[in-house]
Scaffold this motif. Sequence first.
Motif, PDB file in Angstrom:
ATOM      1  N   ILE A   7      49.520  62.335  -4.313  1.00 19.49           N
ATOM      2  CA  ILE A   7      48.288  61.634  -3.960  1.00 19.49           C
ATOM      3  C   ILE A   7      48.653  60.626  -2.883  1.00 19.49           C
ATOM      4  O   ILE A   7      49.469  59.730  -3.117  1.00 19.49           O
ATOM      5  CB  ILE A   7      47.665  60.927  -5.175  1.00 19.49           C
ATOM      6  CG1 ILE A   7      47.395  61.960  -6.281  1.00 19.49           C
ATOM      7  CG2 ILE A   7      46.387  60.196  -4.762  1.00 19.49           C
ATOM      8  CD1 ILE A   7      46.959  61.351  -7.593  1.00 19.49           C
ATOM      9  N   GLY A   8      48.087  60.818  -1.705  1.00 17.27           N
ATOM     10  CA  GLY A   8      48.420  59.958  -0.578  1.00 17.27           C
ATOM     11  C   GLY A   8      47.188  59.331   0.055  1.00 17.27           C
ATOM     12  O   GLY A   8      46.106  59.919   0.048  1.00 17.27           O
ATOM     13  N   HIS A   9      47.383  58.145   0.561  1.00 18.97           N
ATOM     14  CA  HIS A   9      46.348  57.417   1.313  1.00 18.97           C
ATOM     15  C   HIS A   9      47.017  56.945   2.595  1.00 18.97           C
ATOM     16  O   HIS A   9      48.046  56.259   2.544  1.00 18.97           O
ATOM     17  CB  HIS A   9      45.809  56.249   0.505  1.00 18.97           C
ATOM     18  CG  HIS A   9      45.245  56.685  -0.811  1.00 18.97           C
ATOM     19  ND1 HIS A   9      44.009  57.251  -0.940  1.00 18.97           N
ATOM     20  CD2 HIS A   9      45.767  56.656  -2.051  1.00 18.97           C
ATOM     21  CE1 HIS A   9      43.790  57.549  -2.199  1.00 18.97           C
ATOM     22  NE2 HIS A   9      44.853  57.202  -2.901  1.00 18.97           N
ATOM     23  N   VAL A  10      46.434  57.314   3.749  1.00 20.59           N
ATOM     24  CA  VAL A  10      47.125  57.154   5.023  1.00 20.59           C
ATOM     25  C   VAL A  10      46.233  56.509   6.080  1.00 20.59           C
ATOM     26  O   VAL A  10      45.040  56.797   6.154  1.00 20.59           O
ATOM     27  CB  VAL A  10      47.597  58.534   5.551  1.00 20.59           C
ATOM     28  CG1 VAL A  10      48.411  58.388   6.824  1.00 20.59           C
ATOM     29  CG2 VAL A  10      48.389  59.290   4.498  1.00 20.59           C
ATOM     30  N   THR A  11      46.853  55.679   6.891  1.00 24.32           N
ATOM     31  CA  THR A  11      46.250  55.178   8.121  1.00 24.32           C
ATOM     32  C   THR A  11      47.054  55.785   9.264  1.00 24.32           C
ATOM     33  O   THR A  11      48.263  55.582   9.357  1.00 24.32           O
ATOM     34  CB  THR A  11      46.320  53.639   8.201  1.00 24.32           C
ATOM     35  OG1 THR A  11      45.646  53.092   7.060  1.00 24.32           O
ATOM     36  CG2 THR A  11      45.677  53.128   9.479  1.00 24.32           C
ATOM     37  N   ILE A  12      46.381  56.537  10.123  1.00 23.93           N
ATOM     38  CA  ILE A  12      47.041  57.240  11.224  1.00 23.93           C
ATOM     39  C   ILE A  12      46.867  56.435  12.506  1.00 23.93           C
ATOM     40  O   ILE A  12      45.740  56.099  12.878  1.00 23.93           O
ATOM     41  CB  ILE A  12      46.450  58.651  11.401  1.00 23.93           C
ATOM     42  CG1 ILE A  12      46.668  59.457  10.119  1.00 23.93           C
ATOM     43  CG2 ILE A  12      47.071  59.349  12.602  1.00 23.93           C
ATOM     44  CD1 ILE A  12      45.895  60.754  10.071  1.00 23.93           C
ATOM     45  N   ASP A  13      47.978  56.140  13.177  1.00 24.63           N
ATOM     46  CA  ASP A  13      47.946  55.376  14.421  1.00 24.63           C
ATOM     47  C   ASP A  13      47.969  56.263  15.667  1.00 24.63           C
ATOM     48  O   ASP A  13      47.566  55.830  16.735  1.00 24.63           O
ATOM     49  CB  ASP A  13      49.127  54.402  14.465  1.00 24.63           C
ATOM     50  CG  ASP A  13      49.088  53.409  13.317  1.00 24.63           C
ATOM     51  OD1 ASP A  13      47.996  52.900  13.002  1.00 24.63           O
ATOM     52  OD2 ASP A  13      50.148  53.163  12.720  1.00 24.63           O
ATOM     53  N   ASP A  14      48.456  57.496  15.536  1.00 31.80           N
ATOM     54  CA  ASP A  14      48.554  58.425  16.667  1.00 31.80           C
ATOM     55  C   ASP A  14      48.208  59.825  16.161  1.00 31.80           C
ATOM     56  O   ASP A  14      49.056  60.526  15.612  1.00 31.80           O
ATOM     57  CB  ASP A  14      49.964  58.373  17.256  1.00 31.80           C
ATOM     58  CG  ASP A  14      50.184  59.326  18.419  1.00 31.80           C
ATOM     59  OD1 ASP A  14      49.367  60.241  18.636  1.00 31.80           O
ATOM     60  OD2 ASP A  14      51.219  59.168  19.100  1.00 31.80           O
ATOM     61  N   LYS A  19      49.551  65.474  14.201  1.00 28.40           N
ATOM     62  CA  LYS A  19      49.385  66.932  14.150  1.00 28.40           C
ATOM     63  C   LYS A  19      50.748  67.622  14.107  1.00 28.40           C
ATOM     64  O   LYS A  19      50.902  68.674  13.486  1.00 28.40           O
ATOM     65  CB  LYS A  19      48.570  67.427  15.343  1.00 28.40           C
ATOM     66  CG  LYS A  19      47.109  67.041  15.265  1.00 28.40           C
ATOM     67  CD  LYS A  19      46.352  67.495  16.506  1.00 28.40           C
ATOM     68  CE  LYS A  19      44.929  66.977  16.490  1.00 28.40           C
ATOM     69  NZ  LYS A  19      44.192  67.332  17.713  1.00 28.40           N
ATOM     70  N   LEU A  20      51.751  67.037  14.759  1.00 28.63           N
ATOM     71  CA  LEU A  20      53.112  67.588  14.703  1.00 28.63           C
ATOM     72  C   LEU A  20      53.664  67.501  13.273  1.00 28.63           C
ATOM     73  O   LEU A  20      54.374  68.402  12.818  1.00 28.63           O
ATOM     74  CB  LEU A  20      54.028  66.875  15.686  1.00 28.63           C
ATOM     75  CG  LEU A  20      53.648  66.981  17.165  1.00 28.63           C
ATOM     76  CD1 LEU A  20      54.583  66.126  18.013  1.00 28.63           C
ATOM     77  CD2 LEU A  20      53.653  68.430  17.619  1.00 28.63           C
ATOM     78  N   ILE A  80      58.516  62.338  11.238  1.00 25.15           N
ATOM     79  CA  ILE A  80      57.456  62.368  12.256  1.00 25.15           C
ATOM     80  C   ILE A  80      56.286  61.506  11.799  1.00 25.15           C
ATOM     81  O   ILE A  80      55.764  60.683  12.545  1.00 25.15           O
ATOM     82  CB  ILE A  80      56.999  63.816  12.526  1.00 25.15           C
ATOM     83  CG1 ILE A  80      58.153  64.651  13.080  1.00 25.15           C
ATOM     84  CG2 ILE A  80      55.794  63.838  13.478  1.00 25.15           C
ATOM     85  CD1 ILE A  80      57.886  66.150  13.091  1.00 25.15           C
ATOM     86  N   ARG A  81      55.862  61.703  10.548  1.00 20.71           N
ATOM     87  CA  ARG A  81      54.723  60.957   9.999  1.00 20.71           C
ATOM     88  C   ARG A  81      54.983  59.459   9.975  1.00 20.71           C
ATOM     89  O   ARG A  81      54.115  58.659  10.341  1.00 20.71           O
ATOM     90  CB  ARG A  81      54.407  61.444   8.578  1.00 20.71           C
ATOM     91  CG  ARG A  81      53.298  60.640   7.910  1.00 20.71           C
ATOM     92  CD  ARG A  81      53.001  61.123   6.501  1.00 20.71           C
ATOM     93  NE  ARG A  81      54.123  61.176   5.601  1.00 20.71           N
ATOM     94  CZ  ARG A  81      54.607  60.127   4.938  1.00 20.71           C
ATOM     95  NH1 ARG A  81      54.109  58.921   5.097  1.00 20.71           N
ATOM     96  NH2 ARG A  81      55.623  60.287   4.112  1.00 20.71           N
ATOM     97  N   SER A  82      56.151  59.080   9.548  1.00 20.22           N
ATOM     98  CA  SER A  82      56.470  57.654   9.393  1.00 20.22           C
ATOM     99  C   SER A  82      56.389  56.883  10.702  1.00 20.22           C
ATOM    100  O   SER A  82      56.086  55.692  10.704  1.00 20.22           O
ATOM    101  CB  SER A  82      57.862  57.497   8.788  1.00 20.22           C
ATOM    102  OG  SER A  82      57.888  58.024   7.489  1.00 20.22           O
ATOM    103  N   ALA A  83      56.647  57.571  11.810  1.00 20.65           N
ATOM    104  CA  ALA A  83      56.621  56.911  13.113  1.00 20.65           C
ATOM    105  C   ALA A  83      55.207  56.623  13.601  1.00 20.65           C
ATOM    106  O   ALA A  83      55.018  55.762  14.461  1.00 20.65           O
ATOM    107  CB  ALA A  83      57.352  57.775  14.143  1.00 20.65           C
ATOM    108  N   VAL A  84      54.204  57.333  13.056  1.00 20.92           N
ATOM    109  CA  VAL A  84      52.845  57.206  13.602  1.00 20.92           C
ATOM    110  C   VAL A  84      51.782  56.894  12.550  1.00 20.92           C
ATOM    111  O   VAL A  84      50.584  56.966  12.835  1.00 20.92           O
ATOM    112  CB  VAL A  84      52.437  58.486  14.376  1.00 20.92           C
ATOM    113  CG1 VAL A  84      53.356  58.682  15.573  1.00 20.92           C
ATOM    114  CG2 VAL A  84      52.410  59.702  13.474  1.00 20.92           C
TER     115      VAL A  84
END
Length: 97
Positions: A7-14, A19-20, A80-84
């Motif tokens: 179960i994840g909750h995410v804020t995407i900056d890029d 998508k990568l 990849i996810r952690s960077a953005v």
Amino acid sequence: MPKGYWIGHVTIDDAETYKLYQQANAGPFKEYGAKFLVRGGAQTVREGEARPRSVVLEFPTLEAAIACYESDGYQTAKAIRSAVSTGDMVIVEGYEG
């Protein structure tokens, strides 16, 4: 044997780089039998606070959910996810009630 869930909750900056991450996580998710139950989509916060994106993945077992997270393939995707993005994620055992 109970299923396992991420179960994840995410804020995407890029969004483009995110998508990568989605492309990179496809292999490990397939390998460990993950099935998306929630993948983004509209959400309405009724209590507390939430990040803009929610994700729920179902795995055949709790052990598979943990093994997927710890796998080299997913850790590569996670980098990849952690960077953005920023987020919160738990791995939880399903209820067989």
